[in-house]
Design an enzyme around this catalytic site. Structure first.
Site, PDB file in Angstrom:
ATOM      1  N   GLU A 139      36.186  35.436  41.823  1.00 12.44           N
ATOM      2  CA  GLU A 139      35.281  35.536  43.030  1.00 12.44           C
ATOM      3  C   GLU A 139      34.962  34.518  43.603  1.00 12.44           C
ATOM      4  OE1 GLU A 139      35.883  38.414  40.877  1.00 12.44           O
ATOM      5  OE2 GLU A 139      37.239  38.729  42.436  1.00 12.44           O
ATOM      6  N   ASP A 144      41.844  43.548  45.571  1.00 17.29           N
ATOM      7  CA  ASP A 144      41.303  42.808  44.259  1.00 17.29           C
ATOM      8  C   ASP A 144      41.545  43.710  43.134  1.00 17.29           C
ATOM      9  OD1 ASP A 144      39.252  41.562  42.758  1.00 17.29           O
ATOM     10  OD2 ASP A 144      37.975  43.400  42.869  1.00 17.29           O
ATOM     11  N   ASN A 183      43.152  39.023  40.295  1.00 20.81           N
ATOM     12  CA  ASN A 183      43.365  38.955  41.537  1.00 20.81           C
ATOM     13  C   ASN A 183      43.405  37.606  42.081  1.00 20.81           C
ATOM     14  OD1 ASN A 183      40.352  39.122  41.179  1.00 20.81           O
ATOM     15  ND2 ASN A 183      40.360  38.381  43.291  1.00 20.81           N
TER      16      ASN A 183
HETATM   17  O1  LIG Z   1      38.202  37.701  38.830  1.00 21.13           O
HETATM   18  C1  LIG Z   1      37.480  37.471  37.699  1.00 21.13           C
HETATM   19  O2  LIG Z   1      37.446  36.277  37.291  1.00 21.13           O
HETATM   20  C2  LIG Z   1      36.689  38.458  37.340  1.00 21.13           C
HETATM   21  C3  LIG Z   1      35.730  38.444  36.084  1.00 21.13           C
HETATM   22  C4  LIG Z   1      35.036  39.537  35.675  1.00 21.13           C
HETATM   23  C5  LIG Z   1      34.461  39.197  34.471  1.00 21.13           C
HETATM   24  O3  LIG Z   1      34.571  38.285  33.798  1.00 21.13           O
HETATM   25  O4  LIG Z   1      33.468  40.066  33.942  1.00 21.13           O
HETATM   26  C6  LIG Z   1      35.349  40.795  36.214  1.00 21.13           C
HETATM   27  C7  LIG Z   1      36.246  40.940  37.452  1.00 21.13           C
HETATM   28  N1  LIG Z   1      36.786  39.670  37.859  1.00 21.13           N
HETATM   29  C8  LIG Z   1      36.577  41.927  37.938  1.00 21.13           C
HETATM   30  O5  LIG Z   1      37.379  41.901  39.001  1.00 21.13           O
HETATM   31  C9  LIG Z   1      35.757  43.299  37.853  1.00 21.13           C
HETATM   32  O6  LIG Z   1      36.029  44.382  38.297  1.00 21.13           O
HETATM   33  C10 LIG Z   1      35.013  43.111  36.737  1.00 21.13           C
HETATM   34  C11 LIG Z   1      34.049  44.276  36.038  1.00 21.13           C
HETATM   35  C12 LIG Z   1      33.588  43.645  35.143  1.00 21.13           C
HETATM   36  C13 LIG Z   1      32.335  44.319  34.389  1.00 21.13           C
HETATM   37  O7  LIG Z   1      32.201  43.589  33.352  1.00 21.13           O
HETATM   38  O8  LIG Z   1      31.996  45.492  34.638  1.00 21.13           O
HETATM   39  N2  LIG Z   1      33.772  42.363  35.128  1.00 21.13           N
HETATM   40  C14 LIG Z   1      34.784  41.855  36.033  1.00 21.13           C
END
Ligand SMILES: O=C(O)c1cc(C(=O)O)c2c(n1)C(=O)C(=O)c1cc(C(=O)O)[nH]c1-2
Length: 604
Positions: A205, A331, A289
């Site tokens: 992101e 996403d 994504n």
């Molecule tokens: O694109 C990324 O680098 C990234 C990292 C992370 C993360 O490292 O926790 C999440 C997400 N995206 C993501 O899309 C997501 O839905 C998500 C949920 C969580 C969580 O711990 O609940 N981390 C992440």
């Protein structure tokens, strides 16, 4: 979620199975257990790596606790981590010690299971840079350590990988692999394959260019690094690369499927669980994504985001790749678990890979080639119509395609998908996959995103809400061969923790209100439940203690993306906070409070 980021910005395809594997011939069609060679620890008493084994099944042969006696389960001991953020890790057990890693500040605790109450044996504080909290996308989580050969390996939020002496907690090496000033963090549980530690970067992101690295377990030096986007050389695509589908063949697709230079800030981060097949000598992991979320800004398939890679663990060279969601619209990070199982498919044994994706499909792939054997909906979806098995490509519903400046309503599933990172488990007894998932829909408006290093690069305004039926989560048992749900349990909130299954005929999971449950693996009947101190988003594990008894362990402590309204003290009236998740979770604050605790259960 001190992160300013979250506060500010934010049917069904019917695939016909061959009669040769129909339910009427279960003896032929049942998925077979993965070869014993998959076990990480020769001792089933231990749980040494988050998914229990490199096949990723989260299945234990222990059966002392079973359907007959689980209703007598009691708390054996508890332990407070002293941290109030989302606890996503799996408590590991090796040789009489239990290891847990807290969310930021990523404190590692080793508990002595040979003594009553599991007292602390040692603790280690890596002292991560506090600024890392400001660029963590989805709470300041950590998915736990992994153990190999006397060492404990884990990642820190400020993008270090650390190796400790498991017996003493002494630091053996500590390497910095990312820059928080560019939005790079680490939350992943590493996987050790032979003498290498496999770990990836988060920050999709923030326009981070995703990669996975193999570090030498001895000294932490990088042995290879494979990017998810860019020229073949960077992606480690060479002569060995033989993808199954035509559209994945061609030179430098990681460049040509993007607008000029967009791949340099194009996401495809790596933060889910990796698995490994020692017979094929291949690792499997998914990429996240593409950035930004707004698809109008990145015409093309955006390779190799939302992709599963099979790679040689020694060289990093890719053997095959398959893109779950080319040109991602919502996403849908492709990082969800890839569980390795042996199946008989149309009368022939196949080495399969099972993957429940954010897009609502459970895929069964041939893991030697990347061919999609089946892709069936485990959850109602209106954004696409499943996969064309000839081309391997998902068929998009144009009506839900996001266009800049237009609000698209009732998009199901949402950005976190029909399920997010929370890992399923697979029982060799029942042949069923136990999928923790969400029931959410959203309104989505694409907006223009502009890249500034280390700041959010998203380009979407999202509001999520409960899907059809009003419940927001489910635990479903899924027959991977028939491609059908066998039973499901509805939950008020998303099921954001992992599941674990045992030879005792049980499935364990927790919900975001804090109930930890044991369920009959065949029928879904809830046989036992216990209310822990906070919502559960962790991964349950089981082990045989030094006293010979079976124990069940889980971390309680709400948070993660879904629970960030509580762990991040977000305002429930701010409907686009946490990238729109707050709108769906406004009542979570009445259901639970924050606080990290370990719970360990046993029979009296
Ligand atoms: O694109 C990324 O680098 C990234 C990292 C992370 C993360 O490292 O926790 C999440 C997400 N995206 C993501 O899309 C997501 O839905 C998500 C949920 C969580 C969580 O711990 O609940 N981390 C992440």
């Amino acid at each position: 979620m001190r992160s300013s980021f979250l506060q500010c910005c934010f049917l069904a395809a019917v695939l016909t199975l061959s009669p040769s594997i129909s339910r009427s011939q279960p003896q032929d069609g049942r998925p077979r257990p993965a070869a014993p060679a998959f076990a990480v620890s020769p001792n089933d008493a231990d749980w040494a790596t988050p998914a229990k084994n490199t096949a990723g099944t989260r299945y234990s042969e222990l059966s002392e606790i079973n359907t007959q006696n689980v209703n007598r389960l009691q708390v054996a001991f508890t332990f407070s981590t002293g941290v109030n953020k989302g606890h996503e890790g799996a408590p590991l057990v090796v040789g009489g010690l239990m290891f847990i890693v807290s969310p930021y500040p990523n404190i590692v605790y080793a508990l002595d299971l040979t003594r009553p109450g599991g007292p602390l044996k040692w603790q280690y504080n890596p002292k991560p840079d506090a600024s890392a909290q400001g660029v963590a996308c989805c709470d300041v989580v950590n998915r736990g350590p992994t153990y190999s050969n006397g060492r404990l390996f884990f990642t820190t939020l400020d993008a270090h990988v650390v190796a400790l002496d498991a017996g003493t907690g002494r630091e053996i090496w500590n390497v910095k692999l990312g820059e928080i000033n560019r939005g790079e963090t680490m939350t992943m549980a590493p996987l050790v394959v032979k003498d290498k530690v496999i770990a990836g970067i988060s920050g999709g992101e923030y326009g981070v260019r995703g990669w996975v690295q193999a570090l030498d377990a001895a000294d932490g030096k990088t042995v290879w690094k494979a990017y998810s986007t860019g020229p073949d050389q960077d992606v480690k695509i060479g002569a060995d690369f033989k993808p199954f589908y035509e559209e994945d063949r061609g030179k430098d697709l990681g460049v040509s499927t993007w607008p000029p230079n967009a791949w340099e800030i194009g996401g495809g981060t790596v933060w889910g669980f990796a698995s490994y097949d020692p017979d094929l000598d291949l690792i499997f992991y998914g990429t996240a994504n593409p950035g930004p979320w707004n698809p109008n800004q990145r015409p093309g398939d955006n390779k190799w985001t939302n992709t599963v890679f099979a790679r040689d663990p020694d060289t990093g060279q890719a053997r095959w790749a398959y893109q779950w969601n080319p040109h991602d619209l919502h996403d849908w990070d492709g990082i969800n678990e890839n569980i390795l199982v042996e199946v008989v498919w149309h009368g022939k044994p196949r080495k399969a890979l099972v993957h429940p994706d954010r897009n609502g499909l459970v895929y069964l792939l041939d893991r030697t080639t990347g061919e999609v054997l089946s892709a069936n909906f485990y959850h109602p979806v209106n954004t696409h119509r499943g996969v064309d098995l000839k081309t391997g490509r998902i068929r998009i519903n144009e009506q839900k395609y996001p266009h800049e400046g237009k609000v698209i309503r009732n998009v199901c599933p949402t950005a976190p998908g029909a399920k997010d990172w929370s890992p399923s488990s697979f029982s060799h007894q029942t042949g069923l996959l136990y999928i923790p998932h969400n029931n959410l829909c959203m309104d989505w408006e694409s907006t223009e995103a502009n890249y500034i290093a280390g700041t959010p690069y998203v380009g979407a305004e999202v509001r999520m809400y409960a899907g059809p039926g009003g419940h927001r989560g489910e635990l479903s048992a899924w027959d991977i061969l028939a491609g059908k749900e066998v039973w499901t349990i509805k939950e008020r909130f998303p099921v954001w923790g992992g599941t674990m299954t045992t030879a005792g005929g049980l499935v364990f999971y927790g919900n975001m209100e804090g109930w930890f449950k044991a369920v009959d693996a065949k029928t879904g009947a809830v046989l036992w439940q216990f209310k822990t101190s906070s919502g559960i988003i962790g991964q349950p594990t089981t082990y045989r203690g030094p006293d010979g008894k079976q124990y069940i362990a889980v971390l309680s402590g709400v948070g993660g993306w879904a629970g960030s309204i509580v762990s991040g003290d977000l305002d429930p009236r701010d409907s686009t906070a946490a990238l729109g998740f707050v709108n769906a979770m406004a009542d979570l604050k009445q259901a639970t409070t924050k606080g990290g605790n370990l719970y360990v259960f046993a029979l009296p």
